[in-house]
Design a protein around this motif. Structure first.
Motif, PDB file in Angstrom:
ATOM      1  N   ILE A 282     -12.333 -27.285  -7.759  1.00  0.00           N
ATOM      2  CA  ILE A 282     -13.297 -26.443  -7.607  1.00  0.00           C
ATOM      3  C   ILE A 282     -13.846 -27.954  -7.288  1.00  0.00           C
ATOM      4  CG2 ILE A 282     -14.873 -25.677  -9.170  1.00  0.00           C
ATOM      5  CD1 ILE A 282     -12.416 -24.494 -10.777  1.00  0.00           C
ATOM      6  N   ASP A 283     -15.778 -27.643  -6.788  1.00  0.00           N
ATOM      7  CA  ASP A 283     -17.178 -28.823  -6.972  1.00  0.00           C
ATOM      8  C   ASP A 283     -17.110 -29.236  -7.511  1.00  0.00           C
ATOM      9  OD1 ASP A 283     -18.158 -30.247  -5.427  1.00  0.00           O
ATOM     10  OD2 ASP A 283     -19.064 -29.572  -4.808  1.00  0.00           O
ATOM     11  N   THR A 284     -16.425 -30.251  -9.231  1.00  0.00           N
ATOM     12  CA  THR A 284     -17.208 -30.215 -10.233  1.00  0.00           C
ATOM     13  C   THR A 284     -17.326 -31.448 -10.569  1.00  0.00           C
ATOM     14  OG1 THR A 284     -14.894 -30.374 -11.269  1.00  0.00           O
ATOM     15  CG2 THR A 284     -15.792 -28.278 -11.044  1.00  0.00           C
ATOM     16  N   GLY A 285     -18.041 -32.331 -11.745  1.00  0.00           N
ATOM     17  CA  GLY A 285     -18.121 -34.008 -12.347  1.00  0.00           C
ATOM     18  C   GLY A 285     -16.096 -34.574 -12.042  1.00  0.00           C
ATOM     19  N   MET A 286     -15.560 -33.333 -12.530  1.00  0.00           N
ATOM     20  CA  MET A 286     -14.285 -33.895 -12.932  1.00  0.00           C
ATOM     21  C   MET A 286     -13.796 -34.389 -11.563  1.00  0.00           C
ATOM     22  SD  MET A 286     -10.638 -32.169 -14.051  1.00  0.00           S
ATOM     23  CE  MET A 286     -11.008 -31.797 -15.887  1.00  0.00           C
ATOM     24  N   GLN A 287     -13.613 -33.500 -10.294  1.00  0.00           N
ATOM     25  CA  GLN A 287     -13.729 -34.078  -8.711  1.00  0.00           C
ATOM     26  C   GLN A 287     -14.386 -35.002  -8.219  1.00  0.00           C
ATOM     27  OE1 GLN A 287     -11.498 -32.676  -6.475  1.00  0.00           O
ATOM     28  NE2 GLN A 287     -10.527 -32.274  -7.948  1.00  0.00           N
ATOM     29  N   ALA A 288     -15.608 -35.403  -8.638  1.00  0.00           N
ATOM     30  CA  ALA A 288     -16.675 -36.629  -8.171  1.00  0.00           C
ATOM     31  C   ALA A 288     -15.500 -37.834  -9.376  1.00  0.00           C
ATOM     32  CB  ALA A 288     -17.548 -36.517  -8.557  1.00  0.00           C
ATOM     33  N   GLN A 289     -15.441 -37.086 -10.542  1.00  0.00           N
ATOM     34  CA  GLN A 289     -14.797 -39.049 -11.572  1.00  0.00           C
ATOM     35  C   GLN A 289     -13.210 -39.009 -10.233  1.00  0.00           C
ATOM     36  OE1 GLN A 289     -13.489 -37.467 -14.861  1.00  0.00           O
ATOM     37  NE2 GLN A 289     -13.094 -38.779 -15.939  1.00  0.00           N
ATOM     38  N   ILE A 290     -11.988 -37.377 -10.101  1.00  0.00           N
ATOM     39  CA  ILE A 290     -11.566 -38.299  -9.399  1.00  0.00           C
ATOM     40  C   ILE A 290     -11.279 -39.056  -8.154  1.00  0.00           C
ATOM     41  CG2 ILE A 290      -8.904 -37.141  -7.910  1.00  0.00           C
ATOM     42  CD1 ILE A 290      -9.442 -34.711  -9.793  1.00  0.00           C
ATOM     43  N   ARG A 291     -12.379 -38.962  -7.395  1.00  0.00           N
ATOM     44  CA  ARG A 291     -12.798 -39.395  -6.402  1.00  0.00           C
ATOM     45  C   ARG A 291     -12.914 -40.587  -6.331  1.00  0.00           C
ATOM     46  NH1 ARG A 291     -15.273 -34.706  -5.244  1.00  0.00           N
ATOM     47  NH2 ARG A 291     -16.978 -35.490  -4.944  1.00  0.00           N
ATOM     48  N   GLU A 292     -13.837 -41.156  -7.358  1.00  0.00           N
ATOM     49  CA  GLU A 292     -14.133 -42.621  -7.378  1.00  0.00           C
ATOM     50  C   GLU A 292     -13.041 -43.504  -8.089  1.00  0.00           C
ATOM     51  OE1 GLU A 292     -17.182 -41.389 -10.056  1.00  0.00           O
ATOM     52  OE2 GLU A 292     -18.405 -41.215  -8.520  1.00  0.00           O
ATOM     53  N   THR A 293     -12.121 -43.044  -8.508  1.00  0.00           N
ATOM     54  CA  THR A 293     -10.952 -43.826  -9.205  1.00  0.00           C
ATOM     55  C   THR A 293     -10.332 -44.326  -7.709  1.00  0.00           C
ATOM     56  OG1 THR A 293     -10.189 -41.327 -10.746  1.00  0.00           O
ATOM     57  CG2 THR A 293      -8.455 -43.381 -10.166  1.00  0.00           C
ATOM     58  N   ASP A 294      -9.754 -45.717  -8.476  1.00  0.00           N
ATOM     59  CA  ASP A 294      -8.954 -46.816  -8.267  1.00  0.00           C
ATOM     60  C   ASP A 294      -7.819 -46.367  -7.118  1.00  0.00           C
ATOM     61  OD1 ASP A 294      -7.378 -48.934  -7.156  1.00  0.00           O
ATOM     62  OD2 ASP A 294      -8.567 -50.151  -8.854  1.00  0.00           O
ATOM     63  N   VAL A 295      -7.859 -46.314  -6.005  1.00  0.00           N
ATOM     64  CA  VAL A 295      -6.522 -45.852  -5.146  1.00  0.00           C
ATOM     65  C   VAL A 295      -5.055 -46.366  -6.067  1.00  0.00           C
ATOM     66  CG1 VAL A 295      -6.220 -47.150  -3.536  1.00  0.00           C
ATOM     67  CG2 VAL A 295      -5.199 -45.315  -3.172  1.00  0.00           C
ATOM     68  N   ASN A 296      -5.295 -47.391  -6.040  1.00  0.00           N
ATOM     69  CA  ASN A 296      -4.210 -48.164  -7.432  1.00  0.00           C
ATOM     70  C   ASN A 296      -2.849 -47.054  -8.163  1.00  0.00           C
ATOM     71  OD1 ASN A 296      -3.301 -50.605  -5.332  1.00  0.00           O
ATOM     72  ND2 ASN A 296      -5.395 -51.508  -6.508  1.00  0.00           N
ATOM     73  N   LEU A 297      -4.607 -46.422  -8.908  1.00  0.00           N
ATOM     74  CA  LEU A 297      -4.097 -45.627  -9.946  1.00  0.00           C
ATOM     75  C   LEU A 297      -3.791 -43.876  -9.440  1.00  0.00           C
ATOM     76  CD1 LEU A 297      -6.787 -47.012 -13.100  1.00  0.00           C
ATOM     77  CD2 LEU A 297      -4.563 -48.484 -12.430  1.00  0.00           C
ATOM     78  N   PHE A 298      -4.907 -43.500  -8.373  1.00  0.00           N
ATOM     79  CA  PHE A 298      -4.437 -42.403  -8.432  1.00  0.00           C
ATOM     80  C   PHE A 298      -4.355 -42.387  -6.195  1.00  0.00           C
ATOM     81  CE2 PHE A 298      -5.778 -38.164  -7.073  1.00  0.00           C
ATOM     82  CZ  PHE A 298      -5.037 -37.230  -7.770  1.00  0.00           C
TER      83      PHE A 298
END
Length: 243
Positions: free
Chosen positions: A182-198
């Protein structure tokens, strides 16, 4: 009368769920860290809001032992408990996880839904039906690197629902439901996470770029219709996208 207790109601999917319930004329008691003034202005007689951090279990227990919860459910014939509030953090492998963040996520994602479910069941009266919906995730059914905490908390909700169903309390139905991406703030947070962490970050960036994220209002309406359907609870674990 149908009434709903909804956690994390002030934004994202929770706001979509709240608006759908209120538009149908069902009173909502919303529990969230923040108050939604716009929603209160739209539905002043139907909406009650409580500003509370549900990861602080002592605060939740203090509130739940007060009068507001009991007074709210007093004249309900069908009571809905929607455990929607949740955290995706901490993200990353074990060595990168903050123990304080781990505890906070487990308390919000797991302890609070279980405490609320038990508390509401304790104060149900004869003739009242309770439907409990845990907002789960596909991450609780399939492991993703970096999401050991998030996935484990969502898997806990699935097992909780399956076991409560086995307990067979006749006036309680329950389902742990994955709502999709779903298009929520949580998704924005996931997209901004360092790729080394996610490491799967790019997949979620592509879903957003492709317009594959669902609208939270639309998903909220779909979820409410699912919750109110006659067959709710036949499956203790389900996926909204398959309905």
């Amino acid at each position: 009368m149908i009434k709903a207790i909804l956690t994390g109601h002030s934004k994202g999917l929770g706001l979509g769920i709240a608006r759908s319930l209120l538009c149908k004329g069902h009173p909502v008691l919303g529990l969230s860290r923040s108050i939604n003034d716009e929603l209160q202005h739209e539905f002043p007689p139907l909406l009650q809001q409580v500003a509370i951090d549900l990861s602080e279990i002592s605060a939740l227990e203090h509130w739940a032992n007060g009068t507001q919860l009991q007074e709210f459910i007093e004249n309900a014939t069908l009571l809905l408990l929607i455990n929607n509030a949740g955290l995706v953090t901490p993200i990353g492998p074990l060595h990168a996880q903050d123990p304080v963040e781990i505890a906070r996520s487990v308390q919000l994602n797991v302890t609070a839904p279980m405490v609320l479910s038990a508390k509401v069941t304790h104060i149900l009266k004869n003739g009242q039906e309770l439907r409990v919906l845990h907002v789960s995730s596909g991450a609780g059914r399939r492991p993703y690197p970096g999401w050991s905490v998030y996935g484990a908390t969502k898997a806990a909700l699935d097992i909780h629902a399956q076991t409560v169903k086995l307990d067979g309390q006749p006036n309680v139905r329950i389902c742990s439901l994955a709502p999709g991406v779903i298009d929520t703030g949580m998704q924005a947070q996931i997209r901004e996470t360092d790729v080394n962490l996610f490491p799967n970050r790019q997949r979620f960036i592509e879903l957003n770029n492709e317009g594959a994220l669902t609208n939270p209002q639309h998903t909220g309406e779909h979820l409410v219709n699912y919750l109110l359907a006659p067959g709710f609870g036949q499956l203790a674990v389900d996926d909204l996208r398959s309905n």
